[in-house]
Design a protein around this motif. Structure first.
Motif, short mmCIF file in Angstrom:
data_model
loop_
_atom_site.label_atom_id
_atom_site.label_comp_id
_atom_site.label_asym_id
_atom_site.label_seq_id
_atom_site.Cartn_x
_atom_site.Cartn_y
_atom_site.Cartn_z
N VAL A 47 -0.95 -1.98 -0.78
CA VAL A 47 -0.73 -2.82 -1.97
C VAL A 47 -1.93 -2.73 -2.90
O VAL A 47 -1.78 -2.60 -4.12
CB VAL A 47 -0.42 -4.27 -1.56
CG1 VAL A 47 -0.44 -5.20 -2.76
CG2 VAL A 47 0.92 -4.35 -0.86
N VAL A 48 -3.14 -2.77 -2.35
CA VAL A 48 -4.35 -2.66 -3.18
C VAL A 48 -4.39 -1.30 -3.87
O VAL A 48 -4.74 -1.21 -5.05
CB VAL A 48 -5.61 -2.91 -2.32
CG1 VAL A 48 -6.87 -2.51 -3.06
CG2 VAL A 48 -5.68 -4.36 -1.91
N PHE A 75 -3.07 -4.92 8.02
CA PHE A 75 -4.17 -4.27 7.31
C PHE A 75 -3.66 -3.06 6.51
O PHE A 75 -4.03 -2.88 5.35
CB PHE A 75 -5.27 -3.84 8.30
CG PHE A 75 -6.39 -3.12 7.65
CD1 PHE A 75 -7.31 -3.79 6.87
CD2 PHE A 75 -6.54 -1.75 7.82
CE1 PHE A 75 -8.36 -3.11 6.26
CE2 PHE A 75 -7.58 -1.06 7.23
CZ PHE A 75 -8.49 -1.75 6.44
N VAL A 76 -2.83 -2.24 7.12
CA VAL A 76 -2.26 -1.07 6.42
C VAL A 76 -1.43 -1.53 5.22
O VAL A 76 -1.51 -0.93 4.14
CB VAL A 76 -1.43 -0.20 7.39
CG1 VAL A 76 -0.61 0.83 6.65
CG2 VAL A 76 -2.34 0.47 8.41
N SER A 77 -0.67 -2.58 5.38
CA SER A 77 0.13 -3.10 4.27
C SER A 77 -0.75 -3.57 3.12
O SER A 77 -0.47 -3.27 1.95
CB SER A 77 1.00 -4.27 4.73
OG SER A 77 1.83 -3.87 5.78
N ALA A 131 -1.87 0.52 -4.74
CA ALA A 131 -0.86 0.51 -5.80
C ALA A 131 -1.39 -0.20 -7.04
O ALA A 131 -1.22 0.28 -8.17
CB ALA A 131 0.41 -0.16 -5.30
N PHE A 132 -2.06 -1.32 -6.86
CA PHE A 132 -2.62 -2.04 -8.00
C PHE A 132 -3.74 -1.24 -8.67
O PHE A 132 -3.88 -1.27 -9.90
CB PHE A 132 -3.13 -3.42 -7.59
CG PHE A 132 -2.03 -4.45 -7.51
CD1 PHE A 132 -1.34 -4.83 -8.64
CD2 PHE A 132 -1.71 -5.02 -6.30
CE1 PHE A 132 -0.33 -5.77 -8.57
CE2 PHE A 132 -0.71 -5.97 -6.21
CZ PHE A 132 -0.01 -6.35 -7.35
N ARG A 133 -4.55 -0.54 -7.89
CA ARG A 133 -5.61 0.30 -8.49
C ARG A 133 -5.00 1.43 -9.30
O ARG A 133 -5.52 1.79 -10.36
CB ARG A 133 -6.51 0.85 -7.40
CG ARG A 133 -7.40 -0.24 -6.80
CD ARG A 133 -8.48 0.33 -5.97
NE ARG A 133 -9.39 1.07 -6.85
CZ ARG A 133 -10.45 1.72 -6.40
NH1 ARG A 133 -10.70 1.73 -5.12
NH2 ARG A 133 -11.22 2.36 -7.23
N LEU A 134 -3.91 2.00 -8.82
CA LEU A 134 -3.23 3.06 -9.56
C LEU A 134 -2.66 2.53 -10.87
O LEU A 134 -2.79 3.17 -11.92
CB LEU A 134 -2.13 3.68 -8.70
CG LEU A 134 -1.35 4.82 -9.33
CD1 LEU A 134 -2.27 6.01 -9.54
CD2 LEU A 134 -0.19 5.21 -8.45
N ILE A 135 -2.05 1.36 -10.83
CA ILE A 135 -1.53 0.74 -12.04
C ILE A 135 -2.66 0.45 -13.02
O ILE A 135 -2.54 0.68 -14.23
CB ILE A 135 -0.74 -0.54 -11.70
CG1 ILE A 135 0.54 -0.18 -10.94
CG2 ILE A 135 -0.42 -1.35 -12.95
CD1 ILE A 135 1.25 -1.36 -10.33
N ALA A 136 -3.79 -0.03 -12.52
CA ALA A 136 -4.94 -0.31 -13.39
C ALA A 136 -5.50 0.97 -14.01
O ALA A 136 -5.89 0.97 -15.18
CB ALA A 136 -6.03 -1.02 -12.59
#
Length: 59
Positions: A39-40, A33-35, A42-47
């Motif tokens: 990852v989510v 769950f922490v992993s 990181a993708f929100r930051l990239i978005a």
């Protein structure tokens, strides 16, 4: 990033055995769950960065 977190928590590797009881399952699921959350995020930051680059005229 997920692989780095998985290695940190030792949930991947040649000697990994699946959890056999609830005492082993709970930390394993918590680690997964922490992993996933990392990852989510990181993708929100990239978005957010991509959105700021695309909409640079608003600012």
């Amino acid at each position: 990033m997920g692989a780095a977190v998985a290695q940190f928590f030792s949930i991947i590797g040649p000697n990994i055995t699946p959890p056999t009881n609830m005492q082993e399952l709970i930390p394993y699921l918590l680690t997964v769950f922490v992993s996933i959350v990392l990852v989510v995020c990181a993708f929100r930051l990239i978005a957010a960065v991509a959105s700021a680059i695309v909409n640079w005229r608003k600012f």
